[in-house]
Scaffold this motif. Structure first.
Motif, PDB file in Angstrom:
ATOM      1  N   ILE A 273      77.702 -99.692 127.905  1.00 44.12           N
ATOM      2  CA  ILE A 273      78.832 -98.371 127.790  1.00 44.12           C
ATOM      3  C   ILE A 273      79.100 -97.558 128.837  1.00 44.12           C
ATOM      4  CG2 ILE A 273      76.592 -97.267 126.215  1.00 44.12           C
ATOM      5  CD1 ILE A 273      75.896 -96.316 128.425  1.00 44.12           C
TER       6      ILE A 273
ATOM      7  N   MET B  16      72.561-101.378 128.279  1.00 46.86           N
ATOM      8  CA  MET B  16      71.797-100.020 127.023  1.00 46.86           C
ATOM      9  C   MET B  16      71.120-101.452 126.107  1.00 46.86           C
ATOM     10  SD  MET B  16      72.849 -98.087 129.298  1.00 46.86           S
ATOM     11  CE  MET B  16      71.105 -97.013 128.297  1.00 46.86           C
TER      12      MET B  16
ATOM     13  N   VAL C  57      67.474 -98.919 124.494  1.00 48.21           N
ATOM     14  CA  VAL C  57      67.406 -98.578 123.481  1.00 48.21           C
ATOM     15  C   VAL C  57      66.118 -97.922 123.083  1.00 48.21           C
ATOM     16  CG1 VAL C  57      67.595 -98.940 121.155  1.00 48.21           C
ATOM     17  CG2 VAL C  57      69.161 -99.854 122.737  1.00 48.21           C
TER      18      VAL C  57
ATOM     19  N   HIS D 255      64.573 -95.408 125.166  1.00 47.02           N
ATOM     20  CA  HIS D 255      65.621 -93.843 125.425  1.00 47.02           C
ATOM     21  C   HIS D 255      64.950 -92.063 124.721  1.00 47.02           C
ATOM     22  CE1 HIS D 255      68.956 -91.298 124.654  1.00 47.02           C
ATOM     23  NE2 HIS D 255      69.682 -91.181 126.238  1.00 47.02           N
TER      24      HIS D 255
ATOM     25  N   LEU E  73      72.441 -94.079 121.482  1.00 48.63           N
ATOM     26  CA  LEU E  73      73.184 -95.096 122.263  1.00 48.63           C
ATOM     27  C   LEU E  73      73.828 -95.598 121.273  1.00 48.63           C
ATOM     28  CD1 LEU E  73      69.886 -96.142 125.140  1.00 48.63           C
ATOM     29  CD2 LEU E  73      72.188 -94.562 125.516  1.00 48.63           C
ATOM     30  N   LYS E  74      73.789 -96.204 120.515  1.00 51.98           N
ATOM     31  CA  LYS E  74      73.833 -96.692 119.636  1.00 51.98           C
ATOM     32  C   LYS E  74      75.521 -96.617 119.112  1.00 51.98           C
ATOM     33  CE  LYS E  74      70.150 -99.035 118.008  1.00 51.98           C
ATOM     34  NZ  LYS E  74      69.353 -99.534 116.676  1.00 51.98           N
TER      35      LYS E  74
ATOM     36  N   GLY F 129      78.232 -96.945 121.970  1.00 55.01           N
ATOM     37  CA  GLY F 129      77.951 -98.535 122.507  1.00 55.01           C
ATOM     38  C   GLY F 129      79.555 -99.135 122.555  1.00 55.01           C
TER      39      GLY F 129
ATOM     40  N   PHE G 266      77.252 -88.561 127.800  1.00 55.55           N
ATOM     41  CA  PHE G 266      75.665 -87.995 129.301  1.00 55.55           C
ATOM     42  C   PHE G 266      75.561 -87.121 129.875  1.00 55.55           C
ATOM     43  CE2 PHE G 266      74.912 -89.723 133.882  1.00 55.55           C
ATOM     44  CZ  PHE G 266      73.247 -90.046 133.522  1.00 55.55           C
TER      45      PHE G 266
END
Length: 84
Positions: free
Chosen positions: A22, A31, A35, A38, A45-46, A49, A57
């Protein structure tokens, strides 16, 4: 010296299997290994990506999060002029 990535390099790492990169403020973070740690869950996050996740963020984090995790997760920077 930090490795530089093109926008396509980052896009190619859009899944956990491929590293899950990312971008936050032109810095590239890997990341994939984070994962499961988190606090907000793996799903967000996925979702970001392979993309610039700066807006998402900063909506939920402050500078202290980058200070805590940044050195561990940063793999390089986005090449100047590279856009997603």
């Amino acid at each position: 010296m930090s490795k530089q990535f093109s926008a396509n390099d980052v896009k190619e790492h859009a899944t956990v299997d491929k590293g899950l990169y990312i971008i936050i403020d032109s810095a590239v973070y890997e990341m994939g290994g984070f994962v499961d740690e988190h606090p907000g869950g793996a799903k967000i996050l996925k979702r970001v990506g392979g993309k610039d996740a700066s807006k998402q963020f900063w909506k939920y984090h402050n500078e202290s999060v980058l200070k805590k995790y940044g050195d561990r997760l940063k793999v390089g920077t986005l090449k100047e002029g590279a856009k997603l």
